[in-house]
Design an enzyme around this catalytic site. Structure first.
Site, PDB file in Angstrom:
ATOM      1  N   LYS A  90      42.490  33.210  52.098  1.00 56.83           N
ATOM      2  CA  LYS A  90      43.627  33.920  52.698  1.00 56.83           C
ATOM      3  C   LYS A  90      44.215  33.112  53.850  1.00 56.83           C
ATOM      4  O   LYS A  90      45.428  33.122  54.057  1.00 56.83           O
ATOM      5  CB  LYS A  90      43.194  35.307  53.192  1.00 56.83           C
ATOM      6  CG  LYS A  90      42.914  36.280  52.064  1.00 56.83           C
ATOM      7  CD  LYS A  90      42.709  37.695  52.599  1.00 56.83           C
ATOM      8  CE  LYS A  90      42.340  38.659  51.483  1.00 56.83           C
ATOM      9  NZ  LYS A  90      42.044  40.004  51.988  1.00 56.83           N
ATOM     10  N   LYS A 142      41.473  35.419  39.856  1.00 54.95           N
ATOM     11  CA  LYS A 142      41.240  36.848  39.632  1.00 54.95           C
ATOM     12  C   LYS A 142      42.570  37.604  39.653  1.00 54.95           C
ATOM     13  O   LYS A 142      43.535  37.166  40.301  1.00 54.95           O
ATOM     14  CB  LYS A 142      40.271  37.414  40.683  1.00 54.95           C
ATOM     15  CG  LYS A 142      40.852  37.466  42.069  1.00 54.95           C
ATOM     16  CD  LYS A 142      39.992  38.239  43.059  1.00 54.95           C
ATOM     17  CE  LYS A 142      40.731  38.259  44.391  1.00 54.95           C
ATOM     18  NZ  LYS A 142      40.119  38.962  45.455  1.00 54.95           N
ATOM     19  N   LYS A 188      46.136  41.910  43.927  1.00 51.65           N
ATOM     20  CA  LYS A 188      47.240  42.747  44.406  1.00 51.65           C
ATOM     21  C   LYS A 188      48.320  41.915  45.067  1.00 51.65           C
ATOM     22  O   LYS A 188      49.472  42.294  45.098  1.00 51.65           O
ATOM     23  CB  LYS A 188      46.755  43.696  45.520  1.00 51.65           C
ATOM     24  CG  LYS A 188      45.777  44.754  45.138  1.00 51.65           C
ATOM     25  CD  LYS A 188      45.812  45.829  46.212  1.00 51.65           C
ATOM     26  CE  LYS A 188      44.604  46.181  46.939  1.00 51.65           C
ATOM     27  NZ  LYS A 188      43.455  45.721  47.293  1.00 51.65           N
TER      28      LYS A 188
HETATM   29  P1  TYM Z   1      40.233  45.244  47.719  1.00 53.48           P
HETATM   30  O1  TYM Z   1      41.177  46.240  48.280  1.00 53.48           O
HETATM   31  O2  TYM Z   1      40.692  43.840  47.579  1.00 53.48           O
HETATM   32  O3  TYM Z   1      39.743  45.709  46.270  1.00 53.48           O
HETATM   33  C1  TYM Z   1      39.219  47.003  46.011  1.00 53.48           C
HETATM   34  C2  TYM Z   1      38.060  46.872  45.022  1.00 53.48           C
HETATM   35  O4  TYM Z   1      38.502  46.271  43.797  1.00 53.48           O
HETATM   36  C3  TYM Z   1      37.666  45.161  43.473  1.00 53.48           C
HETATM   37  N1  TYM Z   1      38.491  44.143  42.813  1.00 53.48           N
HETATM   38  C4  TYM Z   1      38.275  43.677  41.566  1.00 53.48           C
HETATM   39  N2  TYM Z   1      37.329  43.981  40.667  1.00 53.48           N
HETATM   40  C5  TYM Z   1      37.395  43.335  39.472  1.00 53.48           C
HETATM   41  N3  TYM Z   1      38.353  42.418  39.154  1.00 53.48           N
HETATM   42  C6  TYM Z   1      39.330  42.102  40.046  1.00 53.48           C
HETATM   43  N4  TYM Z   1      40.259  41.210  39.742  1.00 53.48           N
HETATM   44  C7  TYM Z   1      39.307  42.739  41.321  1.00 53.48           C
HETATM   45  N5  TYM Z   1      40.097  42.654  42.422  1.00 53.48           N
HETATM   46  C8  TYM Z   1      39.573  43.516  43.318  1.00 53.48           C
HETATM   47  C9  TYM Z   1      37.142  44.668  44.816  1.00 53.48           C
HETATM   48  O5  TYM Z   1      35.949  43.926  44.651  1.00 53.48           O
HETATM   49  C10 TYM Z   1      36.926  45.976  45.547  1.00 53.48           C
HETATM   50  O6  TYM Z   1      35.680  46.548  45.183  1.00 53.48           O
HETATM   51  N6  TYM Z   1      37.232  44.238  51.579  1.00 53.48           N
HETATM   52  C11 TYM Z   1      37.501  45.196  50.509  1.00 53.48           C
HETATM   53  C12 TYM Z   1      37.762  46.603  51.017  1.00 53.48           C
HETATM   54  C13 TYM Z   1      36.673  47.160  51.886  1.00 53.48           C
HETATM   55  C14 TYM Z   1      35.406  47.615  51.463  1.00 53.48           C
HETATM   56  C15 TYM Z   1      34.763  48.090  52.649  1.00 53.48           C
HETATM   57  C16 TYM Z   1      34.784  47.678  50.232  1.00 53.48           C
HETATM   58  C17 TYM Z   1      36.753  47.331  53.238  1.00 53.48           C
HETATM   59  N7  TYM Z   1      35.595  47.899  53.694  1.00 53.48           N
HETATM   60  C18 TYM Z   1      33.473  48.604  52.606  1.00 53.48           C
HETATM   61  C19 TYM Z   1      33.485  48.193  50.190  1.00 53.48           C
HETATM   62  C20 TYM Z   1      32.844  48.649  51.381  1.00 53.48           C
HETATM   63  C21 TYM Z   1      38.736  44.745  49.761  1.00 53.48           C
HETATM   64  O7  TYM Z   1      39.565  44.044  50.278  1.00 53.48           O
HETATM   65  O8  TYM Z   1      38.868  45.292  48.512  1.00 53.48           O
END
Ligand code: TYM
Length: 327
Positions: free
Chosen positions: A112, A194, A197
């Site tokens: 990032k 991957k 978003k």
């Molecule tokens: P975020 O918002 O990027 O994504 C949310 C969840 O989706 C999963 N994910 C994917 N899984 C499979 N294939 C993909 N291409 C893919 N893209 C995203 C992510 O692994 C995630 O589970 N840092 C985290 C948010 C967060 C969080 C937390 C998660 C903040 N605090 C505490 C768990 C516990 C994030 O940016 O996810």
């Protein structure tokens, strides 16, 4: 005490099939076995610049997407991170526990930061301390996430162990739950990346709110590999990615799927995949639209109250152990 789950998603961009198949789907499946907390992490979103009106709207949309996916507010707690101030407060404490070197080694930070060039906020670097705070405040046992969060989870475990060693047993040390299939759904336009978003190219992802025509068009344009037969094959990542999506959407086994596509080509796969995605997403989108503003704000308010009570108790213990007692 019941075993606990915590997980969350950032209200940035449009949530997509990767988010659903890698994470949300497992939250729904696990919520009856665990006491569950699902958070919309708006404080994480501002680590990169956000349009304020857009962020506010997305925060509510993501909560709707949780509910429509099947998170049941009668058994799970759904809330917005910024409604529970303890997250920011524990994040500060953990910022004083984590080492700069550990933060600089995070691959997601490196990726990032590259995109932000010179405008990298300090928050982007310390993001994992806030994520660790989210998890540790609830004495979480299990964190269901996609593969890309594995490194953050390992750091969370290290911070919990370090704090417990230095200040006395305080935090439960959480485990990641990463599914065998779906933990890393790849981009449709480039199977080496991957599904994301934030990628500028919309064609790489199927957003959960895409309409039928858009879904069909995006799958039609999806990159495929050389070869013609439709089967799971690590040497052909693009087709295998499409097949994994198909597997998760239809609930069929790889054997059933390969038998179904025997003698058929990529065009058939793309068409059938679009059908499966539309059959899943159309009723999903209807559920999203059926949630009223009043119902949503009641659920989020009640969720925040429940979360706050637990978070406040953990934070009280943390401060007491560290000698932060105020005047
Ligand atoms: P975020 O918002 O990027 O994504 C949310 C969840 O989706 C999963 N994910 C994917 N899984 C499979 N294939 C993909 N291409 C893919 N893209 C995203 C992510 O692994 C995630 O589970 N840092 C985290 C948010 C967060 C969080 C937390 C998660 C903040 N605090 C505490 C768990 C516990 C994030 O940016 O996810």
């Amino acid at each position: 005490m019941a075993k606990r789950i915590f997980s969350g998603a950032q209200p940035t961009g449009n949530l997509h099939l990767g988010n659903y198949l890698g994470a949300l789907r497992n939250w729904v499946a696990l919520q009856h076995e665990y006491e569950s907390f699902f958070c919309v992490v708006d404080l994480h979103a501002i680590t990169i610049p956000q349009d304020p009106a857009g962020l506010a709207a997305k925060t509510h949309e993501v909560a709707r997407l949780y509910l429509a996916a099947g998170i049941d507010p009668a058994v799970s707690t759904i809330f917005v991170q910024s409604d529970v101030k303890e997250h920011a407060e524990l994040a500060w404490v953990l910022n004083c526990v984590v080492r700069i070197g550990e933060l600089e080694r995070m691959t997601q930070f490196k990726d990032k930061a590259k995109k932000q060039r010179e405008n990298v906020s300090a928050g982007l670097l310390t993001y994992p301390a806030l994520m660790a705070a989210d998890i540790l405040l609830y004495q979480t046992d299990l964190v269901p996430v996609g593969q890309d969060q594995k490194q953050h989870l390992e750091l969370t475990r290290d911070l919990a162990e370090r704090f417990n060693r230095d200040f006395g047993e305080t935090f439960r040390v959480p485990n990641a739950f990463i599914p065998k299939v779906g933990a890393k759904i790849q981009a449709l336009d480039d199977p080496s990346k991957k599904m994301s978003k934030s990628d500028e190219n919309e064609n790489g992802r199927i957003s959960l709110m895409d309409d039928a025509d858009t879904i069909r068009r995006k799958f039609k344009r999806a990159v495929t590999d050389s070869g013609a037969d439709v089967r799971f094959d690590a040497a052909r990542p693009a087709v295998t990615n499409l097949l994994s999506i198909y597997q998760l959407l239809t609930g069929q086994t790889p054997e059933q799927i390969e038998a179904h596509f025997a003698g058929k080509g990529y065009a058939q796969l793309k068409g059938d995949l679009a059908d499966a995605a539309i059959a899943f997403l159309q009723p999903y989108q209807e559920r999203v639209r059926s949630i009223s503003d009043e119902e949503l704000s009641r659920i989020l308010r009640e969720g925040a109250d429940k979360a706050r009570a637990i978070a406040a108790e953990t934070l009280r213990q943390v401060k007491e152990r560290m000698g932060i007692v105020g005047a």
